[in-house]
Design an enzyme around this catalytic site. Sequence first.
Site, PDB file in Angstrom:
ATOM      1  N   GLY A   1       0.807  -1.216   0.000  1.00  0.00           N
ATOM      2  CA  GLY A   1       0.000   0.000   0.000  1.00  0.00           C
ATOM      3  C   GLY A   1       0.839   1.264   0.000  1.00  0.00           C
ATOM      4  CB  SER A   2       3.823   2.319   1.949  1.00  0.00           C
ATOM      5  OG  SER A   2       3.253   2.047   3.204  1.00  0.00           O
TER       6      SER A   2
ATOM      7  CG  ASN B   1      -5.340   4.117   8.719  1.00  0.00           C
ATOM      8  OD1 ASN B   1      -5.636   5.105   8.046  1.00  0.00           O
ATOM      9  ND2 ASN B   1      -4.339   4.111   9.569  1.00  0.00           N
TER      10      ASN B   1
ATOM     11  CD  GLN C   1      -7.560  -0.325   7.141  1.00  0.00           C
ATOM     12  OE1 GLN C   1      -8.401  -1.139   7.518  1.00  0.00           O
ATOM     13  NE2 GLN C   1      -6.292  -0.410   7.494  1.00  0.00           N
TER      14      GLN C   1
ATOM     15  CB  SER D   1      -1.878  -3.246   1.062  1.00  0.00           C
ATOM     16  OG  SER D   1      -0.884  -4.007   1.684  1.00  0.00           O
TER      17      SER D   1
ATOM     18  CG  HIS E   1      -0.346  -6.575   4.922  1.00  0.00           C
ATOM     19  ND1 HIS E   1      -0.517  -6.160   6.217  1.00  0.00           N
ATOM     20  CD2 HIS E   1       0.122  -5.501   4.245  1.00  0.00           C
ATOM     21  CE1 HIS E   1      -0.163  -4.884   6.315  1.00  0.00           C
ATOM     22  NE2 HIS E   1       0.230  -4.458   5.121  1.00  0.00           N
TER      23      HIS E   1
ATOM     24  CB  THR F   1      12.444 -10.936 -10.973  1.00  0.00           C
ATOM     25  OG1 THR F   1      13.568 -10.776 -11.836  1.00  0.00           O
ATOM     26  CG2 THR F   1      11.876 -12.336 -11.103  1.00  0.00           C
TER      27      THR F   1
ATOM     28  CB  CYS G   1       2.693   4.276  11.408  1.00  0.00           C
ATOM     29  SG  CYS G   1       1.844   3.249  10.233  1.00  0.00           S
TER      30      CYS G   1
HETATM   31  C1  LIG Z   1      -1.928  -0.441   5.935  1.00  0.00           C
HETATM   32  C2  LIG Z   1      -2.244   0.788   5.195  1.00  0.00           C
HETATM   33  C3  LIG Z   1      -1.334   1.343   4.281  1.00  0.00           C
HETATM   34  C4  LIG Z   1       0.054   0.779   4.071  1.00  0.00           C
HETATM   35  O1  LIG Z   1       0.026  -0.454   3.415  1.00  0.00           O
HETATM   36  P1  LIG Z   1       1.348  -1.364   3.456  1.00  0.00           P
HETATM   37  O2  LIG Z   1       1.037  -2.498   2.545  1.00  0.00           O
HETATM   38  O3  LIG Z   1       1.508  -1.804   4.869  1.00  0.00           O
HETATM   39  O4  LIG Z   1       2.478  -0.529   2.972  1.00  0.00           O
HETATM   40  C5  LIG Z   1      -1.708   2.473   3.586  1.00  0.00           C
HETATM   41  N1  LIG Z   1      -2.920   3.023   3.763  1.00  0.00           N
HETATM   42  C6  LIG Z   1      -3.826   2.524   4.629  1.00  0.00           C
HETATM   43  C7  LIG Z   1      -5.157   3.182   4.760  1.00  0.00           C
HETATM   44  C8  LIG Z   1      -3.508   1.400   5.387  1.00  0.00           C
HETATM   45  O5  LIG Z   1      -4.408   0.914   6.240  1.00  0.00           O
END
Ligand SMILES: *Cc1c(COP(=O)(O)O)cnc(C)c1O
Length: 397
Positions: free
Chosen positions: A74-75, A155, A183, A203, A205, A241, A328
Amino acid sequence: MECKKFVYADNAATTRLSTDVLNKMMPYLTENYGNASSLYNFGNIARSAVDLARKQIADAICAEQNEIYFTAGGSESDNWAIKGIAATMRKKNKNHIISSAFEHHAVLHTLKALEKEGFEVTFLPVYENGIISIDDLKNSIREDTGLVTIMFANNEIGTIQPISQIGEICKDKKIIFHTDAVQAVGNIAIDVKSLNIDLLSMSAHKFHGPKGVGALFVRKGIFLPNLIHGGGQERSRRAGTENVAGIVGMGAAIEISCRNIEQKNKKLRAISQRVIDGALRIERSRLNGDPEKRLAGNVSLCFEGIEGESLLLMLDAMGVCASSGSACTSGSLDPSHVLLSIGLPHEIAHGSLRLSFSDENTLEDADKILEVLPGIVKRLRSISPLWDKIKQKEIKH
Ligand SMILES: *Cc1c(COP(=O)(O)O)cnc(C)c1O
């Protein structure tokens, strides 16, 4: 089989990798180790798997396959979208970006960096309900506004933003619209076409996929400069890759999590509501953000007179994994920028607790939390000078 010894209520920070997803990934960590960009048949196995995942992700948000770019999470997707569009704005003499005050740090800190480079950013205020105002957005638009970046769902407090209205306004004014939907994906049905979204970050995870893999949707026709120069992967826009196993996992996870969103949310709402009803029986407690327009699995609370950090440690000792806000910011003494943005005073924002549930949680988890929570709040208040002050004020009035 693992035995569940604790209640995991921090799914907004990350989720458990689903076993079905892991099983889909395993062959690509073991026997199918070919390079997806190779020409021989063995590499084609990996190529087909990456193609399938791209289709699964595109289908989940009503996009086309060639509008999906894999990233490392996500970042990275947020950084690429915002910095990339900012670079194209320079060429068009556009210098103004609109966002909100309670974005994830991946967006907020990217925008702060752009400010240092000379861009002007308007951070729209967020009101007590945890939602931006459409009028504020309209009033902030200028001749040189080139990008609006506003998150789909927050989030920390789970509130859902008026994405469809934002999309319409941006389309009308020919401003590019990016949304951090990390989210939202898997929890809310998303159609990027009807919502007029130009770029969308996600993202894996956060929806029971693996960590370190994400994607950015870039609408056809939007020019975004390449993120990583190198080989021709991701249509030359993000070289390197492919993380084949991760990508396969993301595809499988998004398909599973988007399958029964309505049913899943019904269950999540029941769990959340039970926790909210129980927690609000504690005196001087509150639910943060709109009670309706929020992610079904998010419960964000504040308890006056205590420190969220101590609350977390004591919950942890009782087998409950939770958060005081965003992962964070933990470790810093400042209260969360999200809670301050919705107008909570420092001393109340300090006593925050975020419980975030996934479809793997149960009503029993809610009961277990409610068995320990009131006692912990009471104990912390009994040793809190802040609570003493609140009580003395009550007597005087
Ligand atoms: C978790 C999150 C991110 C970051 O995602 P990562 O995959 O951990 O880098 C960005 N934005 C929101 C709203 C999130 O909840």
